[in-house]
Structure formats: structure tokens, C-alpha cells
Design an enzyme around this catalytic site. Structure first.
Site, PDB file in Angstrom:
ATOM      1  CE  LYS A 206      -2.080   1.227   3.819  1.00 31.65           C
ATOM      2  NZ  LYS A 206      -3.065   1.377   4.974  1.00 31.65           N
TER       3      LYS A 206
ATOM      4  CG  ASP B 125      -7.364   3.894   2.371  1.00 28.90           C
ATOM      5  OD1 ASP B 125      -8.265   3.333   1.407  1.00 28.90           O
ATOM      6  OD2 ASP B 125      -7.246   4.907   2.535  1.00 28.90           O
TER       7      ASP B 125
END
Length: 219
Positions: A124, A142
Site C-alpha cells: 500500500k 486502504d
């Protein structure tokens, strides 16, 4: 599982988000790719607002990996002590800064695999840096994007990786550069976790969420 949104609806979904915010920006404050990387590492399990409060003064004195190494872990902890998990994050930031100096000449690599070898950097974080700093068409899934992808039917998936893979398939090429930010901002301010604000949502008619609340006139 919720039925996936049809291609025509996906196209319209992003057209509307684009029309409302043509040039979305990260809410994390940074001055260069290195400070962005640090900010994203610090943002794990923390809010962008909280990170910005800590990094504002920090980035006035530190903007390069060497400056961070010179600052040292103890003084870094003093700057970021208001952020959750600050002890571990301080260790990671100092170590990744040392690696950037030793292996990359102080530059942030524009390479996912290289980024993911750095302490505190996962997929991420690497995706955020590649997208924001280098303009790559990546999507960092997320909690907000995971929720929006599943709730709307845009990209249903049981894991963040599954949602990311689906988004990379369905998001039209013209919208891929900014899709990451549109979805984060939509999840943060409209399609919120506990109570999505369907009444002001610009894409509510395209959304497959079965419990959405719409104005009486369109029910």
C-alpha cells in the site's frame, strides 16, 4: 457477494468524481518524494491530520535521508511522539533512510520491489509513493477504498489485494491516474464507514449498496 458494477456504470462513476474534483491531491503534506515516503510510513494506523501536525515542524529541518540519519532516532521520536506506534515508526524511518543513502544515493527508487524492501513499507505504501510522487497508475487499497469497492459493487473482493486487482481491471484508462485519490476522498467524506452520506453522494444511483438512504422523491 454484491454484484459487480457494469462497465457503463463504472465509466459514469469516475466521470462524475472527476467532474467534481479534476485534480485530486493527497491530504498528506510533503515537499519531495522522500518526505512523502516518510509521511506515508508514519500514516499507518494514524490520520493524515495527525501526521501533518507532526511532520510540519519535522520537514522544516529534514527533507533528505541523510538529514534524517543525522537527526537520529531519539530526536525523531520527539517529533513524532503524538503519532501511534511512534517508537517502531522512528526505527523504520531511520533504517529506511540509511538504506536510501547507502544503496540509492539518497533517492527514492521508482520501483515497487525496491520500495517494498524498505522497513515499514508494504504494498500500500509503495503504491501511494509510486502514484503521488511519480505519477504511476497505481491504486493503494486502504480501508476507505476497500469499503467503497465492496459496498458500491465497483470492485468486490475479500482482500485488499483482490480489490486492487479488480480496480486495475475495471477503472477506465482515462481515470486510472487519479482513481486512488477519488476513491479515498469519497470513502473518507461521503461513503463513510458507519453511516454513508447517501443523500449527498454524486454516484448513489450507480451504487449497489442495498441499505443506502435516498431522498423520498427517488425512492
Amino acid at each position: 457477494m454484491l454484484r459487480a458494477m457494469k462497465p457503463a456504470a463504472v465509466q459514469e462513476f469516475f466521470r462524475r468524481l472527476s467532474a467534481a474534483n479534476p485534480e485530486p491531491k493527497s491530504e498528506l503534506e510533503y515537499v519531495n518524494p522522500y518526505t512523502l515516503l516518510v509521511a506515508v510510513v508514519l500514516s499507518a494506523q494514524a490520520t493524515d491530520v495527525g501526521v501533518n501536525k507532526a511532520t510540519g515542524p519535522l520537514f522544516q529541518v529534514v527533507t533528505t535521508p541523510q538529514q534524517m540519519v543525522d537527526l537520529g532516532e531519539e530526536r525523531l521520536r520527539g517529533h513524532i511522539k503524538t503519532i501511534g506506534l511512534f517508537n517502531t515508526k522512528a526505527k523504520n524511518v531511520i533504517r529506511l533512510s540509511e538504506i536510501l543513502v547507502a544503496q540509492y544515493g539518497g533517492a527514492v527508487p521508482r520501483d515497487r520491489e525496491a520500495l517494498e524492501t524498505l522497513p515499514g513499507v508494504g504494498r500500500k505504501t509503495a503504491n501511494v509513493v509510486l502514484n503521488v510522487a511519480f505519477g504511476e497508475e497505481t491504486i493503494a487499497v486502504d480501508t476507505h477504498i476497500f469499503r467503497v469497492g465492496n459496498r458500491t459493487g465497483l470492485a468486490p473482493g475479500k482482500t485488499p489485494d483482490a480489490v486492487e486487482a479488480k480496480l486495475l481491471k475495471v477503472v477506465p484508462k482515462a481515470y486510472r491516474r487519479h482513481a486512488h485519490h477519488w476513491l479515498i476522498l469519497h470513502g473518507r467524506y461521503v461513503c463513510k464507514a458507519r453511516k454513508p452520506d447517501c443523500l449527498v453522494c454524486p454516484v448513489s444511483d450507480l451504487c449497489g449498496f442495498k441499505d443506502k438512504v435516498l431522498p423520498a422523491a427517488v425512492v
